[in-house]
Design a protein around this motif. Sequence first.
Motif, PDB file in Angstrom:
ATOM      1  N   GLN A   1       1.894   3.771  10.789  1.00  0.00           N
ATOM      2  CA  GLN A   1       0.777   3.326  10.396  1.00  0.00           C
ATOM      3  C   GLN A   1       0.132   4.574   9.105  1.00  0.00           C
ATOM      4  OE1 GLN A   1       1.314   4.454  13.117  1.00  0.00           O
ATOM      5  NE2 GLN A   1      -0.525   6.169  13.305  1.00  0.00           N
ATOM      6  N   LEU A   2       0.557   5.722   9.002  1.00  0.00           N
ATOM      7  CA  LEU A   2       0.211   6.684   8.147  1.00  0.00           C
ATOM      8  C   LEU A   2       0.570   6.113   6.633  1.00  0.00           C
ATOM      9  CD1 LEU A   2       0.700  10.091  10.094  1.00  0.00           C
ATOM     10  CD2 LEU A   2      -1.418   8.613   9.800  1.00  0.00           C
ATOM     11  N   ALA A   3       1.597   5.447   6.722  1.00  0.00           N
ATOM     12  CA  ALA A   3       2.028   4.716   5.254  1.00  0.00           C
ATOM     13  C   ALA A   3       2.379   3.114   5.612  1.00  0.00           C
ATOM     14  CB  ALA A   3       3.344   5.311   4.850  1.00  0.00           C
TER      15      ALA A   3
ATOM     16  N   ASP B   1       4.938  10.549   1.272  1.00  0.00           N
ATOM     17  CA  ASP B   1       4.579  10.115  -0.328  1.00  0.00           C
ATOM     18  C   ASP B   1       5.762   9.314  -0.544  1.00  0.00           C
ATOM     19  OD1 ASP B   1       2.298  11.909   0.036  1.00  0.00           O
ATOM     20  OD2 ASP B   1       3.367  13.477  -1.004  1.00  0.00           O
ATOM     21  N   LEU B   2       7.076   9.584  -0.377  1.00  0.00           N
ATOM     22  CA  LEU B   2       8.194   8.808  -0.667  1.00  0.00           C
ATOM     23  C   LEU B   2       7.701   7.355  -0.268  1.00  0.00           C
ATOM     24  CD1 LEU B   2      11.299  10.776  -0.392  1.00  0.00           C
ATOM     25  CD2 LEU B   2      10.540   9.835  -2.482  1.00  0.00           C
ATOM     26  N   ALA B   3       7.268   7.125   0.807  1.00  0.00           N
ATOM     27  CA  ALA B   3       7.208   5.758   1.519  1.00  0.00           C
ATOM     28  C   ALA B   3       6.110   4.956   0.538  1.00  0.00           C
ATOM     29  CB  ALA B   3       6.886   5.823   2.996  1.00  0.00           C
ATOM     30  N   LYS B   4       5.014   5.680   0.154  1.00  0.00           N
ATOM     31  CA  LYS B   4       4.066   5.012  -0.287  1.00  0.00           C
ATOM     32  C   LYS B   4       4.525   4.719  -1.891  1.00  0.00           C
ATOM     33  CE  LYS B   4       0.326   7.093   2.335  1.00  0.00           C
ATOM     34  NZ  LYS B   4      -0.877   8.238   2.073  1.00  0.00           N
ATOM     35  N   VAL B   5       5.211   5.721  -2.603  1.00  0.00           N
ATOM     36  CA  VAL B   5       5.729   5.072  -3.716  1.00  0.00           C
ATOM     37  C   VAL B   5       6.500   3.970  -3.588  1.00  0.00           C
ATOM     38  CG1 VAL B   5       7.305   5.789  -5.600  1.00  0.00           C
ATOM     39  CG2 VAL B   5       5.551   7.427  -4.904  1.00  0.00           C
ATOM     40  N   ASP B   6       7.735   3.867  -2.555  1.00  0.00           N
ATOM     41  CA  ASP B   6       8.521   2.644  -2.471  1.00  0.00           C
ATOM     42  C   ASP B   6       9.125   2.999  -1.090  1.00  0.00           C
ATOM     43  OD1 ASP B   6      10.631   0.874  -1.892  1.00  0.00           O
ATOM     44  OD2 ASP B   6      11.092   0.889  -4.230  1.00  0.00           O
ATOM     45  N   PRO B   7       8.768   2.162  -0.224  1.00  0.00           N
ATOM     46  CA  PRO B   7       9.171   2.521   1.359  1.00  0.00           C
ATOM     47  C   PRO B   7      10.764   2.548   1.687  1.00  0.00           C
ATOM     48  CG  PRO B   7       7.573   1.073   1.526  1.00  0.00           C
ATOM     49  CD  PRO B   7       7.880   1.110  -0.143  1.00  0.00           C
ATOM     50  N   LYS B   8      11.571   1.739   0.737  1.00  0.00           N
ATOM     51  CA  LYS B   8      12.940   1.783   0.786  1.00  0.00           C
ATOM     52  C   LYS B   8      13.279   3.321   0.470  1.00  0.00           C
ATOM     53  CE  LYS B   8      13.147  -1.457  -2.248  1.00  0.00           C
ATOM     54  NZ  LYS B   8      13.286  -2.306  -3.145  1.00  0.00           N
ATOM     55  N   TYR B   9      12.847   4.123  -0.174  1.00  0.00           N
ATOM     56  CA  TYR B   9      13.310   5.539  -0.065  1.00  0.00           C
ATOM     57  C   TYR B   9      13.472   6.317   1.182  1.00  0.00           C
ATOM     58  CZ  TYR B   9      12.105   5.181  -5.414  1.00  0.00           C
ATOM     59  OH  TYR B   9      11.982   4.866  -6.656  1.00  0.00           O
ATOM     60  N   ILE B  10      12.911   5.839   1.896  1.00  0.00           N
ATOM     61  CA  ILE B  10      12.707   6.658   3.461  1.00  0.00           C
ATOM     62  C   ILE B  10      13.993   6.004   4.244  1.00  0.00           C
ATOM     63  CG2 ILE B  10      10.791   7.457   3.206  1.00  0.00           C
ATOM     64  CD1 ILE B  10       9.670   5.374   5.443  1.00  0.00           C
ATOM     65  N   PHE B  11      14.571   4.621   3.712  1.00  0.00           N
ATOM     66  CA  PHE B  11      15.323   4.131   4.547  1.00  0.00           C
ATOM     67  C   PHE B  11      16.837   4.658   4.361  1.00  0.00           C
ATOM     68  CE2 PHE B  11      13.366  -0.313   4.142  1.00  0.00           C
ATOM     69  CZ  PHE B  11      12.141   0.227   4.842  1.00  0.00           C
ATOM     70  N   ASN B  12      17.653   4.786   5.522  1.00  0.00           N
ATOM     71  CA  ASN B  12      19.062   5.217   5.499  1.00  0.00           C
ATOM     72  C   ASN B  12      19.763   4.383   6.190  1.00  0.00           C
ATOM     73  OD1 ASN B  12      19.049   6.177   8.152  1.00  0.00           O
ATOM     74  ND2 ASN B  12      17.514   7.565   7.645  1.00  0.00           N
ATOM     75  N   GLN B  13      21.102   4.505   6.261  1.00  0.00           N
ATOM     76  CA  GLN B  13      21.992   3.635   6.810  1.00  0.00           C
ATOM     77  C   GLN B  13      22.454   4.161   8.296  1.00  0.00           C
ATOM     78  OE1 GLN B  13      23.250   0.973   5.194  1.00  0.00           O
ATOM     79  NE2 GLN B  13      21.577   1.939   3.897  1.00  0.00           N
TER      80      GLN B  13
ATOM     81  N   TRP C   1       5.581  -1.152   6.878  1.00  0.00           N
ATOM     82  CA  TRP C   1       5.827  -2.355   7.927  1.00  0.00           C
ATOM     83  C   TRP C   1       6.466  -3.731   7.015  1.00  0.00           C
ATOM     84  CZ3 TRP C   1       4.713  -3.374  13.060  1.00  0.00           C
ATOM     85  CH2 TRP C   1       4.951  -4.649  13.187  1.00  0.00           C
ATOM     86  N   ASP C   2       5.794  -4.051   5.998  1.00  0.00           N
ATOM     87  CA  ASP C   2       6.345  -5.152   5.174  1.00  0.00           C
ATOM     88  C   ASP C   2       7.682  -4.861   4.674  1.00  0.00           C
ATOM     89  OD1 ASP C   2       4.396  -7.329   5.528  1.00  0.00           O
ATOM     90  OD2 ASP C   2       3.168  -6.157   4.082  1.00  0.00           O
ATOM     91  N   ALA C   3       7.956  -3.716   4.451  1.00  0.00           N
ATOM     92  CA  ALA C   3       9.517  -3.192   3.806  1.00  0.00           C
ATOM     93  C   ALA C   3      10.366  -3.144   5.026  1.00  0.00           C
ATOM     94  CB  ALA C   3       9.211  -1.750   3.290  1.00  0.00           C
TER      95      ALA C   3
END
Length: 150
Positions: free
Chosen positions: A80-82, A58-70, A86-88
């Motif tokens: 592929q479920l979100a 759900d976070l990824a669908k709002v903004d994929p950067k929310y699931i990125f970490n360092q 890919w583009d993010a």
Amino acid sequence: MSLEKKDYRKRLIDDKIDRYLKIFGAISIQGPKWCGKTWTSLKHANSVSYMTEKSPRDLAKVDPKYIFNQDRPQLIDEWQLAPCVWDAVRLECDLSGVSGNFILTGSTTLQKEDEDEVYHSGTGRFLLLKMYPMSLYESGDSNGSVSLMD
């Protein structure tokens, strides 16, 4: 520090993953279910986001950067479920300018209705790797002296 699994059995693809993470911003490992994509990727990753779980999806669908970490490389399992991931990931690879950011795994192709959410092929940022079920050589049931390919 990898997310190494106890009793991990080395796969033929491991050396390729190590090599390509040093070259590309991201790699995408594709293959059939239960061939070991996630298990193998966890050996090479420092963090993981499972798109099979509702919250990160759900976070990824709002903004994929929310699931990125360092903690990179970051495994994004069943991306592929979100599909917007890919583009993010591609953009993040461009912005970071370093290799070895992400490992994406997926066992199914995009649904027809989701294909419009992926705008870029990933050329130059992603390396696509095909993974197969464990061979007899990998499982230790063969010494590899006979090859079907040869």
